[in-house]
Enzyme design. Sequence first.
Site, mmCIF file in Angstrom:
data_model
loop_
_atom_site.group_PDB
_atom_site.id
_atom_site.type_symbol
_atom_site.label_atom_id
_atom_site.label_comp_id
_atom_site.label_asym_id
_atom_site.label_seq_id
_atom_site.Cartn_x
_atom_site.Cartn_y
_atom_site.Cartn_z
ATOM 1 N N GLY A 219 0.743 -1.187 0.124
ATOM 2 C CA GLY A 219 0.024 0.177 -0.103
ATOM 3 C C GLY A 219 0.739 1.282 0.136
ATOM 4 N N ASN A 220 0.223 2.219 0.217
ATOM 5 C CA ASN A 220 1.108 3.735 0.363
ATOM 6 C C ASN A 220 0.585 4.523 1.466
ATOM 7 O OD1 ASN A 220 -1.002 5.543 -1.111
ATOM 8 N ND2 ASN A 220 -0.877 3.998 -2.474
ATOM 9 N N ARG A 221 0.917 5.611 1.687
ATOM 10 C CA ARG A 221 0.500 6.342 3.085
ATOM 11 C C ARG A 221 -0.585 7.332 2.580
ATOM 12 N NH1 ARG A 221 4.521 5.496 6.508
ATOM 13 N NH2 ARG A 221 6.374 5.188 5.633
ATOM 14 N N SER A 222 -1.259 7.363 1.330
ATOM 15 C CA SER A 222 -2.265 8.261 1.076
ATOM 16 C C SER A 222 -3.479 8.218 2.218
ATOM 17 C CB SER A 222 -2.677 8.176 -0.453
ATOM 18 O OG SER A 222 -3.581 9.062 -0.580
ATOM 19 N N ALA A 286 -3.606 7.801 -4.998
ATOM 20 C CA ALA A 286 -2.357 7.400 -5.010
ATOM 21 C C ALA A 286 -2.504 5.885 -5.582
ATOM 22 C CB ALA A 286 -1.312 7.525 -3.800
#
Length: 427
Positions: A219-222, A286
Amino acid sequence: MARILLGVSGGIAAYKALETVRLATLVGHAVRVIQTPTSRRFVGEASFAAITGAPVLTSEFEPDPARGAYPGEPVPERAPISHLALVERADAYLVAPATANTIAKLAGGHADSLLTTAALAATCPVLVAPAMNNRMYLHAATQANLRTLAARGVIVIPPGTGQLASHGEHGVGRLPEPPQLLAAVERALAAAHGPLTGTRVLVTAGGTQEPIDAVRFLGNRSSGRMGFALAARAAARGAEVTVIAANVGLEPPAAATVVPVQTAAQLTDACVRQFDHADVLLMAAAVADFRPAAPAPGKLKKTAADAPTTLALEPTEDVLSALAARRRPGQLIVGFAAEHGAGASAYGREKLERKRLDAIVVNDVSQPGIGFGAADNEVLILTRDGAERQVDRAPKETVADAILDEVQRLRAQQVGDGAAPFDRARS
Ligand code: CTP
C-alpha cells in the site's frame, strides 16, 4: 454571501432558529426573518431583529421599515409596492421550524400569513425543516404533505430522532441543529447558484492496497484527505460529485456519492464505469504502479517450506493515461504527482505531457508536515496552457479551492472555443 429569508412558525424549536440566524450572519449572510403570529409566543421578534439587524415582519399588511432591503444593503427611497419584496429578492427561503400546521398550509397552497404567502411567491430554493411531536410527524397527513412538497421541488430537511419537547417523549421530530440547517441552506445555494452548478465532477481519493495474501498488502501512505477536500469543495460550488475512495478512513463528504474500492483493478473498473458521465476528473488517488503477480489465496506462513523470500510484481494499468486517451471533447482531466525533492516542477510538466492532461498538481512529498496524511499541503499547479501557480502551505480545503479555481478557468476556455484544452493546446 447570500440573502436568506427565514420563516419561523410556532413551535418550541423556534429557539433554534435564533441560533441558525446567528450562525448565518456570522459567516456573512444577510438574513431577514418572517414570523407567524404563533411563533412570537415562543421567541419574540426583538431577538430576531437584534441578531439580524433588520426588522421582523409578521403580517402582509405591515409596512417594512427596511423597504425590502436585506442587512448591509441601502434602504430604497420608496417602499416596494409588493409586500413580497423580501422573498422576491431572497437567494433561499428556509422555513424552520415548520410545524405540522404550516406544512399542511404550504402543501395546500394557502396564503393566510406572510410566511405562507411568501412560500407561494418564492422562485428561489425553498427549504422546510419539520419539527413536531413524533406522532404528529409520522401521521399519514403530515407525511403526505411532505411528499407533496418534495415532489414540487421543496427541500425537506429531515428531522432528527431523540428527546422531544413533551416531557418523557422520545422519537422522530426534532428540528436539526443550527449548523445542519445552515449547511442545508448553503448546499441549496450552491446547487442553485454555484460556479460549478451542472458540472459532474469525478474524484479519486486515497491509496490502493494490492493483496500479497489474504491479510497482507502493498500500500501507500495516502489518507484520502486531499481527494475528500476536493470533493467537498466542488460540491460546495454546486458540482454533482462522485468520489471513488480507495481505503479512506475519514468521514465522507456529505454532499458526494462515494464508491469504495480497495485495489488498483477495482479503482480502474469504477473509473471506467463513471468517467463517461463526468465533465471533470480529479485523479488525486495514489494508485499502485505494481501489484503482486500471484497473491496467495490464504495467509502465507513464515514457517512453510515454500515461504517466499521475494515478491514477483506485475505492472498495473495507468488509469489516468487510459482515461485521457478515450476522453470526449469537453472533458477536463487533472492528475496529481507526488514528487520527491528538487526538479518536481520539471517532472510534473513531463508527466502532464506524457499522460495528456489538462493540469497536474505537483506536491513535493519530501517536505515535512505536508502531503500524505497531513492536514496541510503545498502544491504547484501546472496547466496545459503553460500557466504555473504556486499554492503555499495551507489547509487542504484551501488548496482544493485553488485547484478548482484553475478547473473553472480551464473550463471557461473550453466553453470559449468549444474544444477541450488538450485538443486546443495541440492544434
Ligand atoms: N495514476 C494512475 N494509475 C496508476 C498510477 C498512477 O491513474 N497506475 C495516476 C495518479 O492518480 C496520479 C498520476 O497518475 O494522478 C501520477 O501518478 P504517479 O504514480 O506519480 O505517475 P507515474 O507516471 O507512475 O510516475 P512515477 O514514475 O514518478 O511513479
